[in-house]
Write a protein that holds these residues in place. Structure first.
Motif, PDB file in Angstrom:
ATOM      1  N   LEU A  95       0.884  -1.356  -0.050  1.00  0.00           N
ATOM      2  CA  LEU A  95      -0.452   0.005  -0.111  1.00  0.00           C
ATOM      3  C   LEU A  95       1.089   1.458   0.265  1.00  0.00           C
ATOM      4  O   LEU A  95       0.967   2.390  -1.163  1.00  0.00           O
ATOM      5  CB  LEU A  95      -0.877   0.162   0.989  1.00  0.00           C
ATOM      6  CG  LEU A  95      -2.187   1.135   0.798  1.00  0.00           C
ATOM      7  CD1 LEU A  95      -2.312   1.043  -0.217  1.00  0.00           C
ATOM      8  CD2 LEU A  95      -2.889   0.922   2.410  1.00  0.00           C
ATOM      9  N   PRO A  96       1.622   1.058   0.875  1.00  0.00           N
ATOM     10  CA  PRO A  96       2.796   2.725   0.984  1.00  0.00           C
ATOM     11  C   PRO A  96       3.347   3.224  -0.274  1.00  0.00           C
ATOM     12  O   PRO A  96       3.299   4.381  -1.334  1.00  0.00           O
ATOM     13  CB  PRO A  96       3.847   2.655   1.690  1.00  0.00           C
ATOM     14  CG  PRO A  96       2.980   1.484   2.661  1.00  0.00           C
ATOM     15  CD  PRO A  96       2.474   0.317   2.032  1.00  0.00           C
ATOM     16  N   VAL A  97       3.973   2.554  -0.832  1.00  0.00           N
ATOM     17  CA  VAL A  97       4.563   2.160  -2.756  1.00  0.00           C
ATOM     18  C   VAL A  97       3.136   2.530  -3.604  1.00  0.00           C
ATOM     19  O   VAL A  97       3.683   3.338  -4.528  1.00  0.00           O
ATOM     20  CB  VAL A  97       5.274   0.983  -3.205  1.00  0.00           C
ATOM     21  CG1 VAL A  97       5.556   0.220  -4.489  1.00  0.00           C
ATOM     22  CG2 VAL A  97       5.964   0.028  -1.983  1.00  0.00           C
ATOM     23  N   ARG A  98       1.627   2.045  -3.646  1.00  0.00           N
ATOM     24  CA  ARG A  98       0.651   2.127  -4.390  1.00  0.00           C
ATOM     25  C   ARG A  98       0.472   3.464  -3.960  1.00  0.00           C
ATOM     26  O   ARG A  98       0.067   4.580  -4.637  1.00  0.00           O
ATOM     27  CB  ARG A  98      -0.399   1.408  -4.073  1.00  0.00           C
ATOM     28  CG  ARG A  98      -1.977   2.142  -4.497  1.00  0.00           C
ATOM     29  CD  ARG A  98      -1.682   1.906  -5.863  1.00  0.00           C
ATOM     30  NE  ARG A  98      -1.876   0.917  -6.618  1.00  0.00           N
ATOM     31  CZ  ARG A  98      -2.247   0.045  -7.915  1.00  0.00           C
ATOM     32  NH1 ARG A  98      -2.868   1.708  -8.472  1.00  0.00           N
ATOM     33  NH2 ARG A  98      -2.335  -0.211  -9.392  1.00  0.00           N
ATOM     34  N   GLU A  99       0.687   3.925  -2.623  1.00  0.00           N
ATOM     35  CA  GLU A  99       0.176   5.918  -2.228  1.00  0.00           C
ATOM     36  C   GLU A  99       0.740   6.495  -2.960  1.00  0.00           C
ATOM     37  O   GLU A  99       0.869   7.186  -2.972  1.00  0.00           O
ATOM     38  CB  GLU A  99      -0.349   5.687  -0.362  1.00  0.00           C
ATOM     39  CG  GLU A  99      -1.451   4.918  -0.516  1.00  0.00           C
ATOM     40  CD  GLU A  99      -1.474   4.495   0.964  1.00  0.00           C
ATOM     41  OE1 GLU A  99      -0.480   4.620   1.663  1.00  0.00           O
ATOM     42  OE2 GLU A  99      -2.899   4.909   1.663  1.00  0.00           O
TER      43      GLU A  99
ATOM     44  N   PRO B  75      -1.988  -6.897  -5.897  1.00  0.00           N
ATOM     45  CA  PRO B  75      -1.704  -5.760  -4.691  1.00  0.00           C
ATOM     46  C   PRO B  75      -0.963  -5.795  -3.730  1.00  0.00           C
ATOM     47  O   PRO B  75      -2.307  -6.439  -3.374  1.00  0.00           O
ATOM     48  CB  PRO B  75      -2.635  -4.778  -5.565  1.00  0.00           C
ATOM     49  CG  PRO B  75      -3.620  -5.871  -6.169  1.00  0.00           C
ATOM     50  CD  PRO B  75      -3.041  -7.075  -6.578  1.00  0.00           C
ATOM     51  N   VAL B  76      -0.643  -5.805  -2.965  1.00  0.00           N
ATOM     52  CA  VAL B  76       0.418  -7.167  -1.376  1.00  0.00           C
ATOM     53  C   VAL B  76      -1.272  -6.084  -0.430  1.00  0.00           C
ATOM     54  O   VAL B  76      -1.850  -6.792   0.058  1.00  0.00           O
ATOM     55  CB  VAL B  76       0.731  -6.574  -0.981  1.00  0.00           C
ATOM     56  CG1 VAL B  76       1.142  -7.107   0.384  1.00  0.00           C
ATOM     57  CG2 VAL B  76       2.149  -6.978  -2.172  1.00  0.00           C
ATOM     58  N   TRP B  77      -1.456  -4.722  -0.812  1.00  0.00           N
ATOM     59  CA  TRP B  77      -2.919  -4.253  -0.133  1.00  0.00           C
ATOM     60  C   TRP B  77      -4.108  -4.884  -0.707  1.00  0.00           C
ATOM     61  O   TRP B  77      -4.904  -5.016   0.260  1.00  0.00           O
ATOM     62  CB  TRP B  77      -3.111  -3.204  -0.408  1.00  0.00           C
ATOM     63  CG  TRP B  77      -3.070  -2.066  -1.563  1.00  0.00           C
ATOM     64  CD1 TRP B  77      -1.963  -2.985  -2.518  1.00  0.00           C
ATOM     65  CD2 TRP B  77      -3.541  -2.119  -2.808  1.00  0.00           C
ATOM     66  NE1 TRP B  77      -1.987  -1.750  -3.829  1.00  0.00           N
ATOM     67  CE2 TRP B  77      -3.580  -1.950  -3.795  1.00  0.00           C
ATOM     68  CE3 TRP B  77      -5.131  -2.012  -2.443  1.00  0.00           C
ATOM     69  CZ2 TRP B  77      -3.675  -1.940  -5.069  1.00  0.00           C
ATOM     70  CZ3 TRP B  77      -6.263  -2.027  -3.570  1.00  0.00           C
ATOM     71  CH2 TRP B  77      -5.628  -1.357  -5.081  1.00  0.00           C
TER      72      TRP B  77
ATOM     73  N   GLY C 181       2.849   6.321  -5.231  1.00  0.00           N
ATOM     74  CA  GLY C 181       2.507   6.493  -7.073  1.00  0.00           C
ATOM     75  C   GLY C 181       4.145   5.448  -7.662  1.00  0.00           C
ATOM     76  O   GLY C 181       4.583   6.451  -9.045  1.00  0.00           O
ATOM     77  N   ASP C 182       4.394   4.978  -7.106  1.00  0.00           N
ATOM     78  CA  ASP C 182       5.808   3.980  -7.214  1.00  0.00           C
ATOM     79  C   ASP C 182       4.964   2.841  -7.607  1.00  0.00           C
ATOM     80  O   ASP C 182       6.432   2.125  -8.593  1.00  0.00           O
ATOM     81  CB  ASP C 182       6.625   3.970  -6.070  1.00  0.00           C
ATOM     82  CG  ASP C 182       7.544   5.794  -5.794  1.00  0.00           C
ATOM     83  OD1 ASP C 182       7.159   6.313  -6.540  1.00  0.00           O
ATOM     84  OD2 ASP C 182       8.311   5.830  -4.433  1.00  0.00           O
ATOM     85  N   HIS C 183       4.206   2.709  -7.986  1.00  0.00           N
ATOM     86  CA  HIS C 183       3.376   1.390  -7.949  1.00  0.00           C
ATOM     87  C   HIS C 183       4.127   0.615  -9.199  1.00  0.00           C
ATOM     88  O   HIS C 183       4.546  -0.892  -9.326  1.00  0.00           O
ATOM     89  CB  HIS C 183       2.125   0.961  -7.893  1.00  0.00           C
ATOM     90  CG  HIS C 183       1.224   1.283  -8.660  1.00  0.00           C
ATOM     91  ND1 HIS C 183       1.322   3.363  -8.210  1.00  0.00           N
ATOM     92  CD2 HIS C 183       0.452   1.541  -9.482  1.00  0.00           C
ATOM     93  CE1 HIS C 183       0.339   3.896  -8.969  1.00  0.00           C
ATOM     94  NE2 HIS C 183       0.542   2.729  -9.898  1.00  0.00           N
ATOM     95  N   GLU C 184       4.124   1.241 -10.302  1.00  0.00           N
ATOM     96  CA  GLU C 184       4.370   0.511 -11.260  1.00  0.00           C
ATOM     97  C   GLU C 184       6.019   0.385 -11.773  1.00  0.00           C
ATOM     98  O   GLU C 184       6.497   0.028 -12.310  1.00  0.00           O
ATOM     99  CB  GLU C 184       4.019   1.592 -13.063  1.00  0.00           C
ATOM    100  CG  GLU C 184       3.120   1.903 -12.805  1.00  0.00           C
ATOM    101  CD  GLU C 184       2.392   2.128 -15.000  1.00  0.00           C
ATOM    102  OE1 GLU C 184       3.248   3.343 -14.516  1.00  0.00           O
ATOM    103  OE2 GLU C 184       1.229   2.473 -14.782  1.00  0.00           O
ATOM    104  N   LYS C 185       6.961   1.072 -11.120  1.00  0.00           N
ATOM    105  CA  LYS C 185       8.600   1.110 -11.084  1.00  0.00           C
ATOM    106  C   LYS C 185       8.883  -0.300 -10.004  1.00  0.00           C
ATOM    107  O   LYS C 185       9.590  -0.958 -10.927  1.00  0.00           O
ATOM    108  CB  LYS C 185       8.820   2.261  -9.929  1.00  0.00           C
ATOM    109  CG  LYS C 185      10.944   2.807 -10.058  1.00  0.00           C
ATOM    110  CD  LYS C 185      11.032   3.542  -9.344  1.00  0.00           C
ATOM    111  CE  LYS C 185      12.398   3.958  -8.123  1.00  0.00           C
ATOM    112  NZ  LYS C 185      12.470   5.062  -7.434  1.00  0.00           N
ATOM    113  N   LEU C 186       7.780  -0.377  -9.384  1.00  0.00           N
ATOM    114  CA  LEU C 186       8.260  -1.605  -8.311  1.00  0.00           C
ATOM    115  C   LEU C 186       7.981  -2.845  -9.109  1.00  0.00           C
ATOM    116  O   LEU C 186       8.903  -3.723  -9.033  1.00  0.00           O
ATOM    117  CB  LEU C 186       7.945  -1.758  -6.868  1.00  0.00           C
ATOM    118  CG  LEU C 186       7.599  -2.909  -6.069  1.00  0.00           C
ATOM    119  CD1 LEU C 186       9.209  -2.529  -4.799  1.00  0.00           C
ATOM    120  CD2 LEU C 186       6.231  -3.601  -5.177  1.00  0.00           C
TER     121      LEU C 186
END
Length: 252
Positions: free
Chosen positions: A133-137, A170-172, A139-144
């Motif tokens: 969730l922190p990665v999604r929030e 999505p882990v969240w 805005g780094d989800h595509e990068k990861l």
């Protein structure tokens, strides 16, 4: 180029004792309607041999292990090799699940080694990727996810890559009851397919099955599966109940 396969895989995780697992497999066999969808049961190690026998007569029903070790054999107490898995009838191995990445600190490099070992043994990897969730929030989800996919898969030959199934989770949304919206799922699936196209070309990208995982239920499966780049599901909790799981298969 062949059209990509529709796949619904159940991940039982660490659930069901020996008899319960046999009962669940028998219920799936008894109620499964004929279709072109490939249905995969991802069972704990103790169930693999028994479930393999139970599903052997059904063409589109396959067996997956939930993990493997990256070495062929040796002094690895408590681990299981791809040769062992193949010998009890496994068709697929689920690799890089977020729970393996988080709880067992599996790196992209380790998962890459397991992918190669699985392919060498003649089985198909279901390669999982996805962000917290922190990665999604942030805005780094595509990068990861791009990093997971590139480091986990992109040193494979095109021929080997063509055997890989990708599962975006999505882990969240795993076990939380929160599901990515169909639009969020589609957006990430299209992004993953574009990464594959850049690296391996359009044909291979269009032939790659990308599954969605994360609180897939009978109530949301149809809408998720209707998205252009969603080719099926990796189902957790709902796969422990034959009726729920088969309702999701039917939605495909």
């Amino acid at each position: 180029m062949s059209h990509r396969k529709n796949i619904v895989a159940g991940n039982w995780k660490m659930n069901k004792d020996y008899e319960e697992g046999r009962t669940l497999a028998r219920e799936v066999v008894a109620k499964l309607q004929p279709s072109d969808t490939i249905v995969v049961l991802g069972a704990p190690f103790i169930h693999l041999k028994g479930v393999s026998h139970i599903i052997s007569e059904v063409n589109n029903l396959c067996l997956a292990a939930q993990n493997c070790h990256q070495e062929e054999d040796g002094a690895y107490t408590g681990e299981i090799s791809t040769t062992m898995l193949r010998s009890v009838g496994c068709d697929y191995v689920i690799l890089g699940h977020s729970e393996r990445r988080d709880y067992f600190e599996e790196s992209n490099q380790l998962i890459n080694a397991k992918v190669k070992k699985t392919l060498a043994a003649g089985m198909l990897p279901i390669f999982c990727c996805g962000e917290q969730l922190p990665v999604r929030e942030a805005g780094d989800h595509e990068k990861l996810v791009a990093q997971q996919v590139k480091e986990g898969l992109f040193d494979l030959s095109a021929e080997d890559f063509s055997k890989v199934v990708i599962a975006y989770e999505p882990v969240w949304a795993i076990g939380t009851g929160v599901t990515a919206s169909p639009e969020q799922a589609q957006e990430m699936h299209a992004f993953i397919r574009s990464l594959v196209a850049e690296h391996y070309g359009e044909d291979l990208a269009n032939a790659t099955s990308i599954l969605y995982g994360g609180s897939v239920k009978p109530s949301n499966a149809k809408e998720l599966f209707s998205q252009k780049d969603v080719d099926g599901g990796l189902v957790g909790g709902a796969s422990l109940n034959a009726s729920d799981f088969l309702a999701i298969v039917a939605a495909m």
